[in-house]
Write an enzyme that holds these catalytic residues in place. Sequence first.
Site, mmCIF file in Angstrom:
data_model
loop_
_atom_site.group_PDB
_atom_site.id
_atom_site.type_symbol
_atom_site.label_atom_id
_atom_site.label_comp_id
_atom_site.label_asym_id
_atom_site.label_seq_id
_atom_site.Cartn_x
_atom_site.Cartn_y
_atom_site.Cartn_z
ATOM 1 N N GLU A 66 0.812 -1.223 0.000
ATOM 2 C CA GLU A 66 0.000 0.000 0.000
ATOM 3 C C GLU A 66 0.840 1.265 0.000
ATOM 4 O OE1 GLU A 66 -0.521 -2.601 1.975
ATOM 5 O OE2 GLU A 66 -2.580 -3.277 1.657
ATOM 6 N N HIS A 135 -11.346 -5.105 10.669
ATOM 7 C CA HIS A 135 -11.975 -5.068 9.344
ATOM 8 C C HIS A 135 -13.375 -4.471 9.386
ATOM 9 C CE1 HIS A 135 -8.828 -8.092 8.788
ATOM 10 N NE2 HIS A 135 -8.917 -7.889 7.492
#
Lengths: 340, 330
Positions: A66, A135
Site C-alpha cells: 500500500e 476489518h
Amino acid sequence: MSISIHKRLLTGNKALAEAIALEMESDPNVFVMGEDVGVYGGIFGATEGLYQKFGSTRVRDTPISETGFIGAAIGAAAEGMRPIAELMFVDFFGVCMDQIYNHMAKIHYMSGGHVKLPMVLMTAVGGGYNDAAQHSQTLYATFAHMPGLKVVAPSTPYDLKGMMISAIRDDNPVVFMFHKTLQGLGWMDQLDYSIGHVPEEAYTVPLGKANVVREGKDVTIVAIQMMMHRANEAAKQLAEIGIEAEVIDLRSLVPLDKETILESVRKTHRLLIVDEDYRSYGMTAEISAIVAEEALYELEVPIRRLAVPDVPIPYSRPLEQAVIPSVEAILDAAKQLVQH
Amino acid sequence: MGVPIEKIEWMYETMYKIRYYEESMVNIYAEGKSPVFNIGAGTVPGEMHLAAGQEPAAVGICAHLKREDTVTAPHRPHHNAIAKGVDLNLMTAEIFGRKTGLGRGKGGHMHLFDPNVKFSCGGIVAAGLPHAVGAALAAQMKGEDWVAVAFIGEGAANAGAFHESLNLAAVWKLPLIVVVEDNAYGISVPKSASTAVASNVERAAAYGIAGYSVKDNDPITMYEISERAVQLARRGEGPTLIEIETFRYLGHFQGDPELYRNKQEVPSLQKRDPLLRVEALLKKQGIQEIEIKHMQERAIAQVDAAYQFARESDYPNATQAFEDVFVVGM
C-alpha cells in the site's frame, strides 16, 4: 393510455464501477490501481468489469504494497494522471498512512498550490457483519481530521455514481469511502437500500453538499451511510407515533455542509447525531461543536449523539450489535429528545 | 574514458555551485543563532541538512536528464535540486520562508516542489521513492521516454517503502533509477549497524533488476553508470539501482555535535574531495586555469544572487496560511 416509467436499478458496487468506466472512457488519464481490482473486480466489487473492458494497463493489480502503490498514485497524479487507488479496507490505513497524511494531504499546500494531486483513494468502510476489530471500522474522523483531503461517504447507488464522477474530476485528492454493506453484494446482508435508481449517463453529485432525505419539524437527525439508513428507518417509525424527524444524509465529511445542518436545527430545535465511527473526537463531536458555536440558542434541549462508544468493534454478534447504533437506539434517543 | 569534455565542465561547475551554496548556507544558517543556538531563530530557521561532499551523486546522473524527467529527493535535497535545474532564486526564497519561494513559503528546505523541472523532495525517509515509481508509471502509460530518478540515503533502503517500490517498479518494468547516496550514516547510525548487507546492490538482485556500485564518491564513474541506467530506462527495459559511496562533510543537520564520529574522518575524506579530482581532470584534458576560474565565478555569482533575491523578498502575509489547502475553484 398508460405511461410506464422504467427506472434502471443498480447495486452500489455496479454504480461505482459504472462511474469509473465512464470516466475511463472519456479521459485516458484515469486508471485504477489496487489489490485484486483486476480480474477479481475488487473485493467489494467496485471495479467489477473494468479489467475486461480496459485491460491490465489501466486496471492494475498491485502487490500487497500500500505504501508503494498509494505513493505511486501520488507520483502519477503529480504528472497529470488521474489515478484511483483502492485501499481494500480502510482499516489497512496504518501501513500507508504516511503517504496519505504527510504527502497526499499536504503536497498541494507545501508547494504553494503549484502541484495538484487529482487522485481518488477509494476504500471500503463499515461493520455490522462480524468482521471484528481490524476489518469493521469506518474511521471517518481519522481522515476528515487532516486538512487537505476531501472525504466523502455516499449512502446510495445514485450518489455513489455521481460523487465518484465528481471525485475523479476533482483536482484535489479525494478519500472516497464506500460502505461494504451498501454495495449490494450477494455475499453480504441483502438490504433494500443497497439497490437504487441510477441513470445510465455520466452525471455528477457535488462533493460537500448534504442531502435532506426526509423532511420533518420535530427533530433533526444527522447521519451518514449506514447510520443514515437506520435513521431513516427510525424516522418512519417515529412518524407512526406522530413525531416528524428530519433526516440529513451528510454524504461528505470534508467539505462539511454545515449550513444544511444549521438550517434544519433552526427549524426543529432538536439535534441527534448518529455515527458508525468512534464517539470521542469524532464527527458527532465536530457537528455538536459547530451547532454549539453557531446555533446554541436555537436548541430547546441538549444535543444527543449516538456513536460507537469508544471500544474497538467486537467480533461476537450481540457485542457488535450493542456498540453500533441500531434503529431502536436511534428511535429511543429521538423520542427522548422530543419528549424531553 | 568517454565522457565528453563539455559534460565534465558542466559537472564541475554544478558541483562547485552546490558546494558554494552549501558552504554559504552554513554561515547564513548560523546568523541569529548565537550565542545560544536556537533552531527556530535567525535568518533561516528550522532543520538544515546540507549536502557538501555529496555532489557526485547528483551531477553524475542529472547530466543525463532532461526537463521532462522526474527527480524526487529526500530531506537533504539541495544538491539534487541544483543539479536538476531547480530555479535557484525561488528555491532559496523558499528556504528563507519568503512569499516569492517555490511554495510561497509553505514548504521550506525539506519540501521543495518545482513542477517546471519536475523536482520534488520531502521530509519522510524513503517516501519520495513511491512518488518516483508513480512518475515512471505515468511516463510509461503516456508512452513517453521520460525517466524518474529517486535519490535516497542508504538508511532509507531499510524502510518498507524502498522494498515495495523496487518490487513494484521491477514487476511493471518502469523507467526508474534509484540512486542510493551512501554517506555512511543514518543520522548517527553507521551503515554497518543498520543494514544487513554490505551493499544495497545485493538488494537489486533480489528484485531482478540491474544494480551498480560506485566507489569512492567518483563523479566520473557515476556519470558512466548513470548513462547506462538512463538509457536502459528510456528504452523501456526497466529499473536500475545505483549505490554511490559518498561523503557527508557536515553533520546530519546543522547543530549536530557529531559525537558519533572520529574527528579525523572528515579531513581524511576531504583529501579525496571530488571537486579537486574533477578540477585535476579538467586540467589534464587541457582546460586552462582561467577557464576554470570563470566557471567558479559564474557559480558564485549565481548563488550570491539567489541569496540576495531571498533576503530582499518579503515574507508572506498571515492570511496566505489559509490558501492552497485545496485547489481553488474545485
